[in-house]
Scaffold this motif. Structure first.
Motif, PDB file in Angstrom:
ATOM      1  N   ILE A 167       0.873  -1.178   0.000  1.00  0.00           N
ATOM      2  CA  ILE A 167       0.000   0.000   0.000  1.00  0.00           C
ATOM      3  C   ILE A 167       0.906   1.223   0.000  1.00  0.00           C
ATOM      4  CG2 ILE A 167      -1.675   1.335   1.353  1.00  0.00           C
ATOM      5  CD1 ILE A 167      -2.817  -1.359   2.324  1.00  0.00           C
ATOM      6  N   SER A 168       0.615   2.171  -0.896  1.00  0.00           N
ATOM      7  CA  SER A 168       1.459   3.366  -1.012  1.00  0.00           C
ATOM      8  C   SER A 168       0.620   4.619  -0.761  1.00  0.00           C
ATOM      9  CB  SER A 168       2.104   3.417  -2.400  1.00  0.00           C
ATOM     10  OG  SER A 168       1.143   3.159  -3.419  1.00  0.00           O
ATOM     11  N   VAL A 195      -0.101   4.960  -7.281  1.00  0.00           N
ATOM     12  CA  VAL A 195      -0.077   4.821  -5.817  1.00  0.00           C
ATOM     13  C   VAL A 195      -1.490   4.562  -5.317  1.00  0.00           C
ATOM     14  CG1 VAL A 195       1.950   6.318  -5.530  1.00  0.00           C
ATOM     15  CG2 VAL A 195      -0.346   7.324  -5.397  1.00  0.00           C
ATOM     16  N   SER A 196      -1.583   4.031  -4.099  1.00  0.00           N
ATOM     17  CA  SER A 196      -2.894   3.682  -3.537  1.00  0.00           C
ATOM     18  C   SER A 196      -3.712   4.918  -3.209  1.00  0.00           C
ATOM     19  CB  SER A 196      -2.719   2.872  -2.252  1.00  0.00           C
ATOM     20  OG  SER A 196      -1.846   1.788  -2.442  1.00  0.00           O
ATOM     21  N   LYS A 197      -3.030   5.955  -2.689  1.00  0.00           N
ATOM     22  CA  LYS A 197      -3.761   7.105  -2.168  1.00  0.00           C
ATOM     23  C   LYS A 197      -2.827   8.310  -2.115  1.00  0.00           C
ATOM     24  CE  LYS A 197      -6.696   6.345   1.315  1.00  0.00           C
ATOM     25  NZ  LYS A 197      -7.303   6.234   2.665  1.00  0.00           N
ATOM     26  N   ALA A 198      -3.359   9.509  -2.404  1.00  0.00           N
ATOM     27  CA  ALA A 198      -2.601  10.749  -2.240  1.00  0.00           C
ATOM     28  C   ALA A 198      -3.331  11.640  -1.246  1.00  0.00           C
ATOM     29  CB  ALA A 198      -2.442  11.473  -3.575  1.00  0.00           C
ATOM     30  N   VAL A 199      -2.569  12.213  -0.324  1.00  0.00           N
ATOM     31  CA  VAL A 199      -3.133  13.079   0.719  1.00  0.00           C
ATOM     32  C   VAL A 199      -2.218  14.299   0.881  1.00  0.00           C
ATOM     33  CG1 VAL A 199      -4.217  11.146   1.970  1.00  0.00           C
ATOM     34  CG2 VAL A 199      -1.888  11.861   2.568  1.00  0.00           C
ATOM     35  N   PRO A 200      -2.685  15.358   1.559  1.00  0.00           N
ATOM     36  CA  PRO A 200      -1.784  16.490   1.828  1.00  0.00           C
ATOM     37  C   PRO A 200      -0.524  16.013   2.556  1.00  0.00           C
ATOM     38  CG  PRO A 200      -4.043  17.086   2.332  1.00  0.00           C
ATOM     39  CD  PRO A 200      -4.051  15.611   2.041  1.00  0.00           C
ATOM     40  N   ARG A 201       0.578  16.706   2.294  1.00  0.00           N
ATOM     41  CA  ARG A 201       1.883  16.247   2.782  1.00  0.00           C
ATOM     42  C   ARG A 201       1.906  15.970   4.284  1.00  0.00           C
ATOM     43  NH1 ARG A 201       7.797  17.413   1.029  1.00  0.00           N
ATOM     44  NH2 ARG A 201       6.831  17.852  -0.973  1.00  0.00           N
ATOM     45  N   ASP A 202       1.301  16.830   5.086  1.00  0.00           N
ATOM     46  CA  ASP A 202       1.385  16.645   6.544  1.00  0.00           C
ATOM     47  C   ASP A 202       0.515  15.486   7.041  1.00  0.00           C
ATOM     48  OD1 ASP A 202      -1.041  17.860   6.136  1.00  0.00           O
ATOM     49  OD2 ASP A 202      -0.753  19.477   7.586  1.00  0.00           O
TER      50      ASP A 202
END
Length: 269
Positions: free
Chosen positions: A130-131, A188-195
């Motif tokens: 999972i990425s 990738v599995s999911k992208a979210v805000p960096r923090d």
């Protein structure tokens, strides 16, 4: 072989335990954007055997110290490799241990792609089960720009993740893509805000660590049948990449990168 749960003999990777049974592994060379030198490459090659045998670990999360995930292979290492058959043969063996190590590791692997991921860093980022990527992370395969074939993980996993059209585009051009675009195309599995990258990766890992362990491990093993099936493609691409390290193109590639200029590859003159 039983493992005592300690990782004191690692220097480039640092380790922290999170309940319940989550091992956070950090590539820790922030002054070089976690670029992979010989020591880090060797540690990434043996990590997965240690993790598999570690009775205290159920899930592994891998991230990078500072602002980068891993900025590929250290240029000084590339220079030492170029034209050195013995070093190249050694690297080929370690590269196989990383790719097959993550694939065959009994425990699920989660990557927390907190920043730039190129070359060797992308291997761990994308072969993880999972990425989780930062939306503004820059991800890419730097091999073509260096003047060698896209080996490592590229030929084995990109087509499985995003299909041939996108794989050919990014691996033949060497262009980078953002975490947000990587999520859109399925890289990738999911992208979210960096923090939120590391908290989300740890949240997913905790869910895996408290789930049915055999069922999760067997599901990973079954899914990775697709990756193992592509093993001969990896072996071929890795050999082609290593062959490139014996060519004049790679010398121009790392010299141009060092001098921050466009390369003029001998094979294109």
């Amino acid at each position: 072989m039983a493992h005592d749960g300690t990782y004191d003999d690692y220097g480039r990777l640092t380790f922290a335990r999170h309940e319940p049974g989550v091992l956070l592994v950090t590539m820790n060379r922030p002054e070089k954007y976690n670029a992979t030198d010989e020591q880090m490459h060797a540690e990434l090659a043996r990590l997965w055997r240690d993790v598999s045998a570690d009775p205290l670990t159920r899930v592994v999360v891998v991230t990078g110290a500072g602002r980068a995930f891993s900025a590929g292979g250290d240029l000084a290492m590339v220079e030492r490799l170029a034209g050195d058959h013995e070093r190249v043969a050694h690297l080929l063996r370690e590269m196989s241990e990383i790719v097959y190590g993550i694939t065959d590791c009994e425990k699920p692997v989660v990557s927390a792609i907190n920043g730039v991921a190129v070359g060797a860093g992308t291997v761990v980022a994308l072969l993880a089960d999972i990425s989780i990527a930062a939306e503004d992370a820059r991800i890419g395969d730097g091999h073509i720009r260096l003047g060698v074939a896209a080996g490592d993980h590229a030929a084995i996993i990109w087509p499985l993740l995003v299909g041939m059209a996108k794989s050919r585009y990014y691996l033949l051009t060497g262009e980078m893509l953002t975490g947000a675009e990587a999520e859109r195309i399925g890289l990738v599995s999911k992208a979210v805000p960096r923090d939120e990258v590391l908290p989300e990766a740890l949240r997913v890992a905790a869910a895996l660590a408290t789930g049915p362990q055999q069922a999760i491990r067997w599901t990973k093993r079954a899914l990775n049948g697709w990756v193992r099936q592509a093993g001969p493609i990896f072996d071929q691409s890795a050999a082609y990449e290593m062959l490139g390290f014996m060519s004049p193109d790679v010398v121009e590639g790392y010299t141009a990168l060092r001098e921050k200029r466009a390369p003029a590859f001998p094979s294109a003159r």
